[in-house]
Write a protein that holds these residues in place. Structure first.
Motif, mmCIF file in Angstrom:
data_model
loop_
_atom_site.group_PDB
_atom_site.id
_atom_site.type_symbol
_atom_site.label_atom_id
_atom_site.label_comp_id
_atom_site.label_asym_id
_atom_site.label_seq_id
_atom_site.Cartn_x
_atom_site.Cartn_y
_atom_site.Cartn_z
ATOM 1 N N ILE A 33 -60.255 9.170 -17.359
ATOM 2 C CA ILE A 33 -61.739 9.384 -16.972
ATOM 3 C C ILE A 33 -61.773 10.816 -16.476
ATOM 4 O O ILE A 33 -62.493 11.561 -16.920
ATOM 5 N N LYS A 34 -60.669 11.206 -15.826
ATOM 6 C CA LYS A 34 -60.710 12.588 -15.093
ATOM 7 C C LYS A 34 -60.620 13.489 -16.339
ATOM 8 O O LYS A 34 -61.068 14.506 -15.942
ATOM 9 N N ALA A 61 -61.553 6.638 -7.499
ATOM 10 C CA ALA A 61 -62.431 7.186 -8.201
ATOM 11 C C ALA A 61 -63.414 7.671 -7.343
ATOM 12 O O ALA A 61 -64.075 7.145 -6.198
ATOM 13 N N GLU A 65 -67.016 9.920 -11.580
ATOM 14 C CA GLU A 65 -66.169 9.192 -12.216
ATOM 15 C C GLU A 65 -66.525 7.612 -12.589
ATOM 16 O O GLU A 65 -66.414 6.989 -13.747
#
Length: 74
Positions: A33-34, A61, A65
């Motif tokens: 995701i990052k 998170a 995110e």
């Protein structure tokens, strides 16, 4: 036991599967995701392990995110 069966059994024993732990999968999902690298594999991990928003937030998170991952979790 015949030679053929013995070879088949030995072949299956030597081929090891991949072992995944829940903590490792959560960290992999967060890194994907990052890095903005959401693949079909990431989606499969989310559905296979039943990852929730709470688990991702406990793993560190941020809100942005979580909002990205919301589409895949629901």
């Amino acid at each position: 036991m015949g030679k053929s069966k013995k070879r088949i059994f030995n072949k299956n024993v030597s081929t090891k599967g991949m072992v995944l732990k829940r903590d490792e999968v959560v960290l992999k999902i967060l890194s994907d995701i990052k890095n903005n690298n959401l693949t079909s594999e990431t989606k499969k991990y989310i559905s296979l392990f039943g990852i929730t928003m709470e688990e991702l937030s406990e793993a560190g998170a941020e809100f942005e995110e979580l909002s990205i991952a919301k589409n895949f979790i629901l």
